[in-house]
Design a protein around this motif. Structure first.
Motif, mmCIF file in Angstrom:
data_model
loop_
_atom_site.group_PDB
_atom_site.id
_atom_site.type_symbol
_atom_site.label_atom_id
_atom_site.label_comp_id
_atom_site.label_asym_id
_atom_site.label_seq_id
_atom_site.Cartn_x
_atom_site.Cartn_y
_atom_site.Cartn_z
ATOM 1 N N VAL A 53 0.860 -1.182 0.000
ATOM 2 C CA VAL A 53 0.000 0.000 0.000
ATOM 3 C C VAL A 53 0.896 1.233 0.000
ATOM 4 O O VAL A 53 1.983 1.231 0.578
ATOM 5 N N GLY A 54 0.457 2.265 -0.672
ATOM 6 C CA GLY A 54 1.258 3.478 -0.730
ATOM 7 C C GLY A 54 0.484 4.617 -1.367
ATOM 8 O O GLY A 54 -0.660 4.456 -1.793
ATOM 9 N N PHE A 55 1.120 5.768 -1.436
ATOM 10 C CA PHE A 55 0.465 6.934 -2.025
ATOM 11 C C PHE A 55 1.520 7.877 -2.580
ATOM 12 O O PHE A 55 2.715 7.783 -2.264
ATOM 13 N N GLU A 91 5.459 -2.958 7.451
ATOM 14 C CA GLU A 91 6.871 -2.649 7.221
ATOM 15 C C GLU A 91 6.986 -1.511 6.212
ATOM 16 O O GLU A 91 6.413 -1.584 5.124
ATOM 17 N N SER A 92 7.734 -0.477 6.574
ATOM 18 C CA SER A 92 7.968 0.628 5.642
ATOM 19 C C SER A 92 8.871 0.162 4.510
ATOM 20 O O SER A 92 9.850 -0.545 4.729
ATOM 21 N N ARG A 93 8.533 0.552 3.296
ATOM 22 C CA ARG A 93 9.314 0.163 2.128
ATOM 23 C C ARG A 93 10.031 1.353 1.490
ATOM 24 O O ARG A 93 11.173 1.256 1.082
ATOM 25 N N GLU A 94 9.342 2.488 1.389
ATOM 26 C CA GLU A 94 9.940 3.630 0.684
ATOM 27 C C GLU A 94 9.221 4.899 1.087
ATOM 28 O O GLU A 94 8.015 4.901 1.331
ATOM 29 N N GLN A 95 9.985 5.989 1.214
ATOM 30 C CA GLN A 95 9.430 7.322 1.415
ATOM 31 C C GLN A 95 10.388 8.320 0.772
ATOM 32 O O GLN A 95 11.593 8.245 0.972
ATOM 33 N N ASN A 96 9.835 9.214 -0.027
ATOM 34 C CA ASN A 96 10.697 10.100 -0.794
ATOM 35 C C ASN A 96 10.022 11.439 -1.058
ATOM 36 O O ASN A 96 8.883 11.491 -1.517
ATOM 37 N N LEU A 97 10.743 12.509 -0.752
ATOM 38 C CA LEU A 97 10.306 13.869 -1.068
ATOM 39 C C LEU A 97 11.317 14.445 -2.044
ATOM 40 O O LEU A 97 12.512 14.503 -1.744
ATOM 41 N N GLN A 121 4.678 -2.479 3.150
ATOM 42 C CA GLN A 121 4.240 -3.849 2.885
ATOM 43 C C GLN A 121 3.524 -4.342 4.137
ATOM 44 O O GLN A 121 4.088 -4.339 5.231
ATOM 45 N N VAL A 122 2.282 -4.759 3.951
ATOM 46 C CA VAL A 122 1.435 -5.175 5.069
ATOM 47 C C VAL A 122 1.140 -6.665 4.914
ATOM 48 O O VAL A 122 0.496 -7.080 3.947
ATOM 49 N N ILE A 147 0.254 -7.704 -4.493
ATOM 50 C CA ILE A 147 0.118 -8.705 -3.436
ATOM 51 C C ILE A 147 1.085 -9.844 -3.721
ATOM 52 O O ILE A 147 1.068 -10.426 -4.811
ATOM 53 N N GLU A 148 1.920 -10.135 -2.752
ATOM 54 C CA GLU A 148 2.807 -11.296 -2.835
ATOM 55 C C GLU A 148 2.180 -12.397 -1.988
ATOM 56 O O GLU A 148 2.046 -12.262 -0.776
ATOM 57 N N TRP A 149 1.786 -13.483 -2.640
ATOM 58 C CA TRP A 149 1.125 -14.585 -1.942
ATOM 59 C C TRP A 149 2.168 -15.526 -1.365
ATOM 60 O O TRP A 149 3.140 -15.886 -2.031
#
Length: 240
Positions: A53-55, A91-97, A121-122, A147-149
């Protein structure tokens, strides 16, 4: 289902050493054997889902872009917790400004100069994948959907694959023995090797600007994928 066999008869009148998956077996003149290599598969429905999930959001300046991002970020996190997701499942995966390239005419024309993106990633039970994604998207996660199964344990399905391969090897050995007019004896040696584990993914939802969504929407219809594992067995049977 993929099956492959490589049968060969060892009616030894001399000593030999056979390499098998970094192992060896000694065959001497007193050892009459049939050796079979067989590969088979087994499947099971995934019981875990790692949901991405992200935005992303855009703004006219750095301060405003970051302020908007913090509100969306915390809204998504709160929505996940309200949906029953525990902190250790996120778990945080990425954050960028970062500033927007001036060649990005579309955003520049709107007066936008900065972009912020963040993703997590949830990991939840497979049955909760749709509800988890739904809660995040309604809270503003406009770049979500992968989604990673997974399986909680790979051992059972890999064991099933090995058992099927061994059974297939035994049937092949019996047919060979019958064709040669000899009687098949017991299994005297076996080894197996699990194959590489592919990652099962569901494609991402399209990106889009955050916009208000009706709260009465139902979650997407998402079904867990089946996880398939294969195993190769090398089996040696005595002959009488």
């Amino acid at each position: 289902m993929r099956l492959s066999t490589k049968p060969f008869l060892l009616l030894a009148a001399f000593a030999a050493t056979l390499p098998v998956f970094s192992q060896t077996i000694q065959v001497n003149k007193d050892n009459r054997t049939i050796a079979i290599t067989a590969t088979d598969e087994a499947s099971a429905p995934a019981d875990l889902a790692a949901v991405t999930v992200g935005f992303e959001t855009f703004g006219a300046d750095q301060a405003q872009t970051y302020a908007d991002a913090t509100r969306t970020s915390n809204a998504i996190n709160d929505a996940l917790k309200a949906a029953g997701v525990q902190p250790d499942q996120i778990e945080s995966r990425e954050q960028n400004l970062s500033p927007i390239d001036e060649n990005d005419k579309l955003h520049f024309a709107k007066g936008l100069r900065f972009r912020f993106s963040q993703s997590w990633q949830v990991t939840v039970p497979a049955a909760n994948a749709a509800a988890t994604l739904h809660a995040a998207v309604l809270a503003g996660a406009n770049n979500s959907g992968n989604i990673e199964w997974k399986l909680k344990s790979e051992d059972a399905v890999e064991g099933d694959a090995a058992a099927k391969a061994l059974e297939h090897a035994h049937k092949m050995a019996e047919r060979m023995a019958q064709g040669l007019g000899i009687k098949l004896g017991p299994l005297v040696y076996a080894s197996n090797q699990a194959q590489a584990r592919p990652v099962m993914m569901m494609s991402a939802m399209a990106r889009g600007a955050a916009a208000p969504m009706p709260k009465a929407l139902k979650p997407l219809a998402i079904s867990p994928e089946k996880i398939t594992r294969s195993a190769t067995v090398y089996a040696v049977f005595s002959v009488e």
